[in-house]
Design a protein around this motif. Structure first.
Motif, PDB file in Angstrom:
ATOM      1  N   HIS A 154       0.813  -1.220   0.000  1.00 45.14           N
ATOM      2  CA  HIS A 154       0.000   0.000   0.000  1.00 45.14           C
ATOM      3  C   HIS A 154       0.846   1.269   0.000  1.00 45.14           C
ATOM      4  CE1 HIS A 154      -3.798  -2.104   0.546  1.00 45.14           C
ATOM      5  NE2 HIS A 154      -3.177  -2.896   1.401  1.00 45.14           N
ATOM      6  N   VAL A 155       2.059   1.211   0.534  1.00 49.64           N
ATOM      7  CA  VAL A 155       2.865   2.425   0.653  1.00 49.64           C
ATOM      8  C   VAL A 155       3.201   2.987  -0.729  1.00 49.64           C
ATOM      9  CG1 VAL A 155       5.021   3.414   1.507  1.00 49.64           C
ATOM     10  CG2 VAL A 155       3.777   1.747   2.898  1.00 49.64           C
ATOM     11  N   LEU A 156       3.423   2.116  -1.708  1.00 49.06           N
ATOM     12  CA  LEU A 156       3.720   2.610  -3.051  1.00 49.06           C
ATOM     13  C   LEU A 156       2.604   3.524  -3.534  1.00 49.06           C
ATOM     14  CD1 LEU A 156       5.127   0.647  -6.064  1.00 49.06           C
ATOM     15  CD2 LEU A 156       3.122   2.094  -6.354  1.00 49.06           C
ATOM     16  N   GLY A 157       1.369   3.089  -3.372  1.00 46.28           N
ATOM     17  CA  GLY A 157       0.259   3.881  -3.858  1.00 46.28           C
ATOM     18  C   GLY A 157       0.131   5.216  -3.164  1.00 46.28           C
ATOM     19  N   PHE A 158       0.275   5.214  -1.837  1.00 48.33           N
ATOM     20  CA  PHE A 158       0.143   6.468  -1.095  1.00 48.33           C
ATOM     21  C   PHE A 158       1.326   7.397  -1.351  1.00 48.33           C
ATOM     22  CE2 PHE A 158      -2.968   4.103   1.492  1.00 48.33           C
ATOM     23  CZ  PHE A 158      -3.972   5.051   1.565  1.00 48.33           C
ATOM     24  N   ALA A 159       2.550   6.860  -1.377  1.00 46.21           N
ATOM     25  CA  ALA A 159       3.725   7.717  -1.553  1.00 46.21           C
ATOM     26  C   ALA A 159       3.763   8.317  -2.958  1.00 46.21           C
ATOM     27  CB  ALA A 159       5.001   6.928  -1.265  1.00 46.21           C
ATOM     28  N   VAL A 160       3.601   7.489  -3.982  1.00 41.58           N
ATOM     29  CA  VAL A 160       3.579   8.026  -5.341  1.00 41.58           C
ATOM     30  C   VAL A 160       2.329   8.878  -5.535  1.00 41.58           C
ATOM     31  CG1 VAL A 160       3.552   7.437  -7.792  1.00 41.58           C
ATOM     32  CG2 VAL A 160       4.948   6.098  -6.206  1.00 41.58           C
ATOM     33  N   GLY A 161       1.224   8.462  -4.915  1.00 37.59           N
ATOM     34  CA  GLY A 161       0.005   9.243  -5.003  1.00 37.59           C
ATOM     35  C   GLY A 161       0.140  10.628  -4.415  1.00 37.59           C
ATOM     36  N   GLU A 162       0.882  10.756  -3.312  1.00 37.31           N
ATOM     37  CA  GLU A 162       1.083  12.078  -2.712  1.00 37.31           C
ATOM     38  C   GLU A 162       1.994  12.935  -3.593  1.00 37.31           C
ATOM     39  OE1 GLU A 162       0.819  15.228   0.194  1.00 37.31           O
ATOM     40  OE2 GLU A 162      -0.448  13.568  -0.487  1.00 37.31           O
ATOM     41  N   VAL A 163       2.971  12.317  -4.253  1.00 34.71           N
ATOM     42  CA  VAL A 163       3.783  13.068  -5.218  1.00 34.71           C
ATOM     43  C   VAL A 163       2.887  13.606  -6.338  1.00 34.71           C
ATOM     44  CG1 VAL A 163       5.632  12.894  -6.932  1.00 34.71           C
ATOM     45  CG2 VAL A 163       5.911  11.821  -4.680  1.00 34.71           C
ATOM     46  N   ILE A 164       1.995  12.748  -6.841  1.00 33.40           N
ATOM     47  CA  ILE A 164       1.057  13.199  -7.864  1.00 33.40           C
ATOM     48  C   ILE A 164       0.206  14.353  -7.340  1.00 33.40           C
ATOM     49  CG2 ILE A 164      -1.004  12.501  -9.181  1.00 33.40           C
ATOM     50  CD1 ILE A 164       0.288   9.694  -9.407  1.00 33.40           C
ATOM     51  N   ARG A 165      -0.248  14.239  -6.107  1.00 32.88           N
ATOM     52  CA  ARG A 165      -1.097  15.288  -5.535  1.00 32.88           C
ATOM     53  C   ARG A 165      -0.328  16.591  -5.371  1.00 32.88           C
ATOM     54  NH1 ARG A 165      -3.297  17.480  -0.613  1.00 32.88           N
ATOM     55  NH2 ARG A 165      -1.600  16.584   0.622  1.00 32.88           N
ATOM     56  N   ARG A 166       0.934  16.520  -4.938  1.00 29.92           N
ATOM     57  CA  ARG A 166       1.733  17.736  -4.754  1.00 29.92           C
ATOM     58  C   ARG A 166       1.974  18.444  -6.100  1.00 29.92           C
ATOM     59  NH1 ARG A 166       3.873  18.753   0.660  1.00 29.92           N
ATOM     60  NH2 ARG A 166       2.731  17.208   1.922  1.00 29.92           N
ATOM     61  N   ILE A 167       2.097  17.669  -7.157  1.00 31.90           N
ATOM     62  CA  ILE A 167       2.367  18.259  -8.478  1.00 31.90           C
ATOM     63  C   ILE A 167       1.095  18.790  -9.129  1.00 31.90           C
ATOM     64  CG2 ILE A 167       3.128  17.715 -10.836  1.00 31.90           C
ATOM     65  CD1 ILE A 167       5.112  15.728  -9.570  1.00 31.90           C
ATOM     66  N   THR A 168       0.005  18.034  -9.030  1.00 28.46           N
ATOM     67  CA  THR A 168      -1.204  18.347  -9.805  1.00 28.46           C
ATOM     68  C   THR A 168      -2.328  18.952  -8.980  1.00 28.46           C
ATOM     69  OG1 THR A 168      -2.270  16.196  -9.460  1.00 28.46           O
ATOM     70  CG2 THR A 168      -0.657  16.368 -11.270  1.00 28.46           C
ATOM     71  N   GLY A 169      -2.270  18.803  -7.656  1.00 33.19           N
ATOM     72  CA  GLY A 169      -3.387  19.221  -6.813  1.00 33.19           C
ATOM     73  C   GLY A 169      -4.501  18.203  -6.738  1.00 33.19           C
ATOM     74  N   LEU A 170      -4.340  17.057  -7.400  1.00 33.68           N
ATOM     75  CA  LEU A 170      -5.351  16.013  -7.422  1.00 33.68           C
ATOM     76  C   LEU A 170      -4.801  14.737  -6.786  1.00 33.68           C
ATOM     77  CD1 LEU A 170      -6.597  16.395 -11.108  1.00 33.68           C
ATOM     78  CD2 LEU A 170      -7.776  17.202  -9.053  1.00 33.68           C
ATOM     79  N   THR A 171      -5.608  14.075  -5.980  1.00 41.38           N
ATOM     80  CA  THR A 171      -5.226  12.756  -5.501  1.00 41.38           C
ATOM     81  C   THR A 171      -5.135  11.813  -6.706  1.00 41.38           C
ATOM     82  OG1 THR A 171      -7.566  12.272  -5.107  1.00 41.38           O
ATOM     83  CG2 THR A 171      -6.251  13.041  -3.210  1.00 41.38           C
ATOM     84  N   PRO A 172      -4.444  10.679  -6.565  1.00 38.43           N
ATOM     85  CA  PRO A 172      -4.212   9.833  -7.747  1.00 38.43           C
ATOM     86  C   PRO A 172      -5.485   9.312  -8.385  1.00 38.43           C
ATOM     87  CG  PRO A 172      -3.535   8.717  -5.734  1.00 38.43           C
ATOM     88  CD  PRO A 172      -3.761  10.147  -5.377  1.00 38.43           C
ATOM     89  N   GLY A 173      -6.487   8.971  -7.564  1.00 39.22           N
ATOM     90  CA  GLY A 173      -7.742   8.508  -8.138  1.00 39.22           C
ATOM     91  C   GLY A 173      -8.438   9.587  -8.929  1.00 39.22           C
ATOM     92  N   ALA A 174      -8.408  10.806  -8.413  1.00 38.48           N
ATOM     93  CA  ALA A 174      -9.026  11.924  -9.124  1.00 38.48           C
ATOM     94  C   ALA A 174      -8.253  12.260 -10.393  1.00 38.48           C
ATOM     95  CB  ALA A 174      -9.102  13.143  -8.210  1.00 38.48           C
ATOM     96  N   PHE A 175      -6.915  12.209 -10.333  1.00 37.95           N
ATOM     97  CA  PHE A 175      -6.093  12.468 -11.518  1.00 37.95           C
ATOM     98  C   PHE A 175      -6.350  11.412 -12.589  1.00 37.95           C
ATOM     99  CE2 PHE A 175      -2.210  12.057 -14.036  1.00 37.95           C
ATOM    100  CZ  PHE A 175      -2.005  13.375 -14.428  1.00 37.95           C
ATOM    101  N   LEU A 176      -6.416  10.158 -12.171  1.00 32.22           N
ATOM    102  CA  LEU A 176      -6.680   9.068 -13.114  1.00 32.22           C
ATOM    103  C   LEU A 176      -7.999   9.291 -13.844  1.00 32.22           C
ATOM    104  CD1 LEU A 176      -6.105   6.152 -14.224  1.00 32.22           C
ATOM    105  CD2 LEU A 176      -7.360   5.314 -12.225  1.00 32.22           C
ATOM    106  N   ARG A 177      -9.053   9.643 -13.100  1.00 36.64           N
ATOM    107  CA  ARG A 177     -10.345   9.848 -13.726  1.00 36.64           C
ATOM    108  C   ARG A 177     -10.339  11.072 -14.640  1.00 36.64           C
ATOM    109  NH1 ARG A 177     -13.314   6.113 -14.866  1.00 36.64           N
ATOM    110  NH2 ARG A 177     -15.004   7.604 -15.191  1.00 36.64           N
ATOM    111  N   LYS A 178      -9.823  12.203 -14.135  1.00 36.46           N
ATOM    112  CA  LYS A 178      -9.907  13.462 -14.880  1.00 36.46           C
ATOM    113  C   LYS A 178      -9.057  13.451 -16.139  1.00 36.46           C
ATOM    114  CE  LYS A 178      -9.349  18.479 -14.266  1.00 36.46           C
ATOM    115  NZ  LYS A 178      -8.311  18.737 -15.271  1.00 36.46           N
ATOM    116  N   GLU A 179      -7.843  12.935 -16.023  1.00 39.40           N
ATOM    117  CA  GLU A 179      -6.897  13.042 -17.130  1.00 39.40           C
ATOM    118  C   GLU A 179      -6.914  11.853 -18.085  1.00 39.40           C
ATOM    119  OE1 GLU A 179      -5.173  15.733 -17.743  1.00 39.40           O
ATOM    120  OE2 GLU A 179      -5.923  16.761 -15.946  1.00 39.40           O
ATOM    121  N   LEU A 180      -7.333  10.691 -17.599  1.00 41.28           N
ATOM    122  CA  LEU A 180      -7.239   9.495 -18.434  1.00 41.28           C
ATOM    123  C   LEU A 180      -8.579   8.795 -18.616  1.00 41.28           C
ATOM    124  CD1 LEU A 180      -3.907   7.975 -17.051  1.00 41.28           C
ATOM    125  CD2 LEU A 180      -4.223   9.582 -18.913  1.00 41.28           C
ATOM    126  N   ALA A 181      -9.153   8.290 -17.536  1.00 40.67           N
ATOM    127  CA  ALA A 181     -10.306   7.399 -17.654  1.00 40.67           C
ATOM    128  C   ALA A 181     -11.533   8.096 -18.244  1.00 40.67           C
ATOM    129  CB  ALA A 181     -10.631   6.784 -16.293  1.00 40.67           C
TER     130      ALA A 181
END
Length: 380
Positions: free
Chosen positions: A160-187
């Motif tokens: 689980h740490v991979l998801g949260f740690a990389v997810g927080e990097v994504i959030r710091r860069i984009t302002g979106l949590t990884p699930g929100a970024f995945l939906r908005k930008e890709l899915a």
């Protein structure tokens, strides 16, 4: 008697044969497989039962928990940000998340986390389900965590740490949590049924998981492997029909980016196809150079716990691993899920593939492997 519905292009009939054989030769309950070739859907098959309690059939739009297939989706997001020049995978995470650089983690990079080499397979903090759901308590616990080994010197699955740690990097860069970024930008732009954090509106489509007999039990609660998988007991595994178990809608509703994706086979296969070829003539998400970076081996062999299952890891993705899961070749990359689900892409052969199921047998079981072998045969 035919157990499935859907279709397969005439050149991919062997995949349909293998899918039918899985129902005949394994304790398959419900399942689906989708294959894209060159950005075009060439296989979409589904069959069996989505909910054993009610007899509800598996349909074309059924979705199912796919566990650590989430890591593949999060990794594609990270590589996309790297391709855009917004994320340097080899820079210290502290460049984007300054509070991370505590307790010996100053030099830890995003690639180390993606390659399971950061020394952070599990956390010392004991968090409640509610704290995990709130996101920030997990981030604070990662900041306070000391690596279990000198970062970069060995590896162990970062659960689980991979998801949260990389997810927080994504959030710091984009302002979106990884699930929100995945939906908005890709899915959402691609129309793909894949989520990390399932909306309540999608619950009627959700398949119900069951356990196959004979699955190996987890070791005791103090064992590092159990701590990795359950976040120190906050998440029951393989518990299904218990509060916060893997059939609990409350679990699917939260963002659990290391293991909490919900998707259809078409959603996952479409995500990988979009990454490596583009869909239906659209531009591919990841360039050849980005894929080359993703599939460079980062970890393999015996890890911190001394296990060697034969898996080879790139940056957040499982690579072609003949001793663990044979894919198509050196450009193949994907991730699996605890119940037997698997998805991958390959830009050399132009393939996006996903198999999903609701009868949990285990990592690396033969059902997905037989389907991948059939795809390989169809490609000649």
């Amino acid at each position: 008697m035919q157990q499935y519905q859907g279709w397969a292009d005439e050149h991919y009939g062997a995949v349909a044969d293998a899918f039918a054989a899985n129902f005949e030769e394994f304790p398959e309950l419900g399942a689906a497989v989708t294959v894209y070739a060159g950005g075009r859907k060439v296989v979409e098959l589904w069959g069996g039962t989505a909910d054993e309690r009610t007899g509800r059939a598996w349909t074309q739009d059924t979705v199912v928990p796919v566990f650590s297939c989430a890591k593949g989706a999060v990794s594609i997001c990270a590589h996309l940000l790297a391709q855009q020049g917004r994320l340097d995978l080899d820079a210290p995470i502290a460049r984007y998340w300054p509070e991370f650089a505590r307790h010996g983690k100053q030099s830890v990079t995003t690639r180390m986390v993606l390659g399971h080499r950061a020394g952070l397979p599990a956390l010392d903090a004991v968090l409640s389900f509610e704290e995990i759901a709130a996101w920030e308590p997990v981030i604070r616990a990662i900041e306070a965590q000391e690596p279990l080994w000198e970062p970069g010197t060995t590896y162990e699955y970062h659960g689980h740490v991979l998801g949260f740690a990389v997810g927080e990097v994504i959030r710091r860069i984009t302002g979106l949590t990884p699930g929100a970024f995945l939906r908005k930008e890709l899915a959402e732009p691609l129309g793909l049924p894949v989520w990390i954090g399932l909306p309540e509106s999608e619950l009627p489509r959700l398949a119900r998981l069951v356990e196959a007999e004979g699955r190996r039990p987890m070791p005791g609660p103090e064992h590092l492997l159990t701590r990795i998988v359950t976040m120190n007991g906050a998440l029951v595994f393989p518990g299904l029909d218990v509060p916060h178990g893997w059939n609990d809608p409350a679990l699917h509703a939260i963002e659990l980016p290391g293991a909490g994706a919900v998707a259809s086979a078409t959603g996952l296969a479409g995500l990988y196809a979009a990454a490596v070829t583009g869909l239906d003539g659209g531009e591919r998400l990841l360039s050849p150079d980005t894929v080359t970076d993703a599939v460079r081996e980062v970890s393999s062999g015996a890890g911190f716990l001394g296990f060697d299952m034969g898996a080879r890891w790139g940056s957040g993705v499982l690579l072609d691993s003949p001793a663990f899961r044979r894919l198509l070749g050196g450009r193949s990359f994907g991730n699996d899920g605890a119940g037997g689900q698997f998805a991958f892409g390959d830009d050399e052969f132009g393939i996006g593939f996903a198999y999903v199921t609701n009868r949990m047998i285990g990592h690396g079981d033969a059902r997905a492997n037989r389907l991948i072998d059939a795809v390989r045969g169809c490609l000649g």
